[in-house]
Design a protein around this motif. Structure first.
Motif, PDB file in Angstrom:
ATOM      1  N   UNK A 114       0.888  -1.168   0.000  1.00 30.35           N
ATOM      2  CA  UNK A 114       0.000   0.000   0.000  1.00 30.35           C
ATOM      3  C   UNK A 114       0.919   1.209   0.000  1.00 30.35           C
ATOM      4  N   UNK A 115       0.767   2.066  -1.017  1.00 33.98           N
ATOM      5  CA  UNK A 115       1.665   3.205  -1.183  1.00 33.98           C
ATOM      6  C   UNK A 115       0.841   4.478  -1.344  1.00 33.98           C
ATOM      7  N   UNK A 116       1.212   5.500  -0.594  1.00 34.84           N
ATOM      8  CA  UNK A 116       0.611   6.827  -0.741  1.00 34.84           C
ATOM      9  C   UNK A 116       1.493   7.592  -1.724  1.00 34.84           C
TER      10      UNK A 116
ATOM     11  N   UNK B  65      10.266   5.956 -11.758  1.00 40.65           N
ATOM     12  CA  UNK B  65       9.907   5.478 -10.426  1.00 40.65           C
ATOM     13  C   UNK B  65       8.643   6.157  -9.925  1.00 40.65           C
ATOM     14  N   UNK B  66       7.781   5.379  -9.322  1.00 45.34           N
ATOM     15  CA  UNK B  66       6.671   5.919  -8.549  1.00 45.34           C
ATOM     16  C   UNK B  66       7.215   6.080  -7.140  1.00 45.34           C
ATOM     17  N   UNK B  67       7.234   7.292  -6.644  1.00 46.41           N
ATOM     18  CA  UNK B  67       7.754   7.558  -5.308  1.00 46.41           C
ATOM     19  C   UNK B  67       6.591   7.795  -4.365  1.00 46.41           C
ATOM     20  N   UNK B  68       6.685   7.211  -3.181  1.00 47.05           N
ATOM     21  CA  UNK B  68       5.601   7.411  -2.232  1.00 47.05           C
ATOM     22  C   UNK B  68       5.896   6.824  -0.871  1.00 47.05           C
ATOM     23  N   UNK B  69       4.984   7.058   0.048  1.00 51.67           N
ATOM     24  CA  UNK B  69       5.089   6.557   1.412  1.00 51.67           C
ATOM     25  C   UNK B  69       4.604   5.107   1.422  1.00 51.67           C
ATOM     26  N   UNK B  70       5.517   4.184   1.728  1.00 47.25           N
ATOM     27  CA  UNK B  70       5.182   2.762   1.802  1.00 47.25           C
ATOM     28  C   UNK B  70       4.647   2.476   3.197  1.00 47.25           C
ATOM     29  N   UNK B  71       3.419   2.026   3.275  1.00 49.47           N
ATOM     30  CA  UNK B  71       2.814   1.750   4.579  1.00 49.47           C
ATOM     31  C   UNK B  71       3.430   0.524   5.250  1.00 49.47           C
TER      32      UNK B  71
ATOM     33  N   UNK C 134      -5.097   9.964   1.845  1.00 47.42           N
ATOM     34  CA  UNK C 134      -4.018   9.663   2.790  1.00 47.42           C
ATOM     35  C   UNK C 134      -3.766  10.839   3.725  1.00 47.42           C
ATOM     36  N   UNK C 135      -3.159  10.581   4.870  1.00 46.01           N
ATOM     37  CA  UNK C 135      -2.851  11.669   5.798  1.00 46.01           C
ATOM     38  C   UNK C 135      -1.821  12.623   5.179  1.00 46.01           C
TER      39      UNK C 135
END
Length: 67
Positions: free
Chosen positions: A3-5, A17-23, A46-47
């Motif tokens: 799950x990535x934000x 690259x898809x960059x994001x916050x990895x839960x 997302x927060x």
């Protein structure tokens, strides 16, 4: 499976690259576009994350931002 934000789209050398916050890892991660085999967009918001956190992570890598 992660799950990535999503935070942005980057180009690093010849890779996108898809960059994001990895839960799962609780950290910013980059995911190579050609390795993503399934994508599901969830109907959630997302927060808010501090943009300085992403900026600090970007400074570590020789990338060019698209978004």
């Amino acid at each position: 499976m992660r799950d990535v934000e999503t935070m942005g789209l980057l180009r690093a050398g010849d890779a996108w690259l898809l960059s994001g916050w990895c839960r799962l890892r609780q950290a910013i991660r980059g995911f190579r576009i050609e390795r993503i085999t399934r994508l599901e967009i969830l109907g959630e918001t997302p927060p808010a994350r501090d943009p300085a956190f992403w900026e600090a992570d970007l400074e570590r890598w020789p990338t060019r931002r698209l978004a």
